[in-house]
Design a protein around this motif. Structure first.
Motif, PDB file in Angstrom:
ATOM      1  N   ALA A  38       0.851  -1.185   0.000  1.00 28.59           N
ATOM      2  CA  ALA A  38       0.000   0.000   0.000  1.00 28.59           C
ATOM      3  C   ALA A  38       0.884   1.232   0.000  1.00 28.59           C
ATOM      4  CB  ALA A  38      -0.913   0.009   1.219  1.00 28.59           C
ATOM      5  N   VAL A  39       0.409   2.263  -0.663  1.00 26.59           N
ATOM      6  CA  VAL A  39       1.048   3.566  -0.577  1.00 26.59           C
ATOM      7  C   VAL A  39       0.037   4.497   0.069  1.00 26.59           C
ATOM      8  CG1 VAL A  39       2.673   3.271  -2.467  1.00 26.59           C
ATOM      9  CG2 VAL A  39       0.394   4.123  -2.951  1.00 26.59           C
ATOM     10  N   GLY A  40       0.526   5.341   0.914  1.00 28.39           N
ATOM     11  CA  GLY A  40      -0.386   6.213   1.638  1.00 28.39           C
ATOM     12  C   GLY A  40       0.131   7.630   1.727  1.00 28.39           C
ATOM     13  N   SER A  52       4.181  10.942   2.999  1.00 24.12           N
ATOM     14  CA  SER A  52       3.838   9.693   2.318  1.00 24.12           C
ATOM     15  C   SER A  52       4.536   8.518   2.979  1.00 24.12           C
ATOM     16  CB  SER A  52       4.275   9.770   0.849  1.00 24.12           C
ATOM     17  OG  SER A  52       3.631  10.831   0.202  1.00 24.12           O
ATOM     18  N   TRP A  53       3.985   7.329   2.766  1.00 21.64           N
ATOM     19  CA  TRP A  53       4.597   6.112   3.278  1.00 21.64           C
ATOM     20  C   TRP A  53       4.242   4.956   2.361  1.00 21.64           C
ATOM     21  CZ3 TRP A  53      -0.051   7.756   5.225  1.00 21.64           C
ATOM     22  CH2 TRP A  53      -1.073   6.822   5.294  1.00 21.64           C
ATOM     23  N   LYS A  54       4.937   3.838   2.574  1.00 19.35           N
ATOM     24  CA  LYS A  54       4.626   2.608   1.838  1.00 19.35           C
ATOM     25  C   LYS A  54       4.647   1.452   2.816  1.00 19.35           C
ATOM     26  CE  LYS A  54       5.827  -0.439  -1.933  1.00 19.35           C
ATOM     27  NZ  LYS A  54       6.651  -0.686  -3.109  1.00 19.35           N
ATOM     28  N   ASN A  55       3.624   0.640   2.747  1.00 23.26           N
ATOM     29  CA  ASN A  55       3.569  -0.605   3.515  1.00 23.26           C
ATOM     30  C   ASN A  55       3.876  -1.761   2.582  1.00 23.26           C
ATOM     31  OD1 ASN A  55       1.164   1.093   4.972  1.00 23.26           O
ATOM     32  ND2 ASN A  55       2.267  -0.179   6.411  1.00 23.26           N
ATOM     33  N   THR A  56       4.711  -2.672   3.031  1.00 27.07           N
ATOM     34  CA  THR A  56       4.920  -3.937   2.337  1.00 27.07           C
ATOM     35  C   THR A  56       4.380  -5.011   3.271  1.00 27.07           C
ATOM     36  OG1 THR A  56       6.880  -3.067   1.235  1.00 27.07           O
ATOM     37  CG2 THR A  56       6.602  -5.469   1.261  1.00 27.07           C
TER      38      THR A  56
END
Length: 132
Positions: A38-40, A52-56
Motif C-alpha cells: 500500500a502507498v499512503g 507519504s509512506w509505503k507498507n509492504t
C-alpha cells in the motif's frame, strides 16, 4: 481508501488516504495473494503529521480469495508495525501492532491497555474502487 471514520476525533482537515494493491496468482485451483503493498499519504493542518509512506505487507496464512467460505484476510507490515484486517465489506487499519498480536475487529476503546485494536475502520466508509 480513507483511513478515518467520521467520528475518529481528528480535525476535519486531517486525514489519510491509502491505495492497497494485491497482486493475485493461482495455485492448485486457488486464488492467492502473491504480493500486498500500500502507498499512503497523510494530510492535515500545520502541526499534524503529514507525508507519504509505503507498507509492504505479508499475508497471514494462505487465504483463497475464490472461496465462498473466506471470512477474513490479514495483512501485516512488521517493519512499520501496521496491519490491515479485511472482512468482507469492512476493513480495519492497525498501528503499533506487536509480533503475534491478535487483531481485534473493533476500534480501540478509551480504556484499552492491550494490543491490537483498530486505529480506524470502514464502519462509516466503504471501499472505493478506481474506475477502469
Amino acid at each position: 481508501m480513507d483511513l478515518h471514520s467520521l467520528d475518529c476525533g481528528a480535525p476535519d482537515s486531517y486525514g489519510h488516504e491509502m491505495t492497497l494493491t494485491l497482486v493475485l496468482g493461482s495455485a492448485a485451483d486457488r486464488c492467492v495473494i502473491e504480493e500486498a503493498f500500500a502507498v499512503g499519504k497523510a494530510y492535515g493542518p500545520p502541526g499534524f503529521p503529514s507525508g507519504s509512506w509505503k507498507n509492504t505487507f505479508t499475508v497471514t496464512g494462505a487465504p483463497d480469495l475464490a472461496s465462498a467460505d473466506l471470512q477474513q484476510v490479514e495483512l501485516r507490515d512488521p517493519t512499520r508495525q501496521e496491519a490491515l484486517l479485511l472482512l468482507g465489506t469492512i476493513y480495519y487499519f492497525y498501528a503499533g501492532v506487536v509480533d503475534g498480536g491478535r487483531l481485534k475487529p473493533e476500534l480501540i476503546p478509551e480504556e484499552a491497555s492491550d494490543c491490537c485494536y483498530g486505529f480506524t475502520s470502514a464502519e462509516a466508509l466503504r471501499w472505493s474502487y478506481p474506475s477502469p
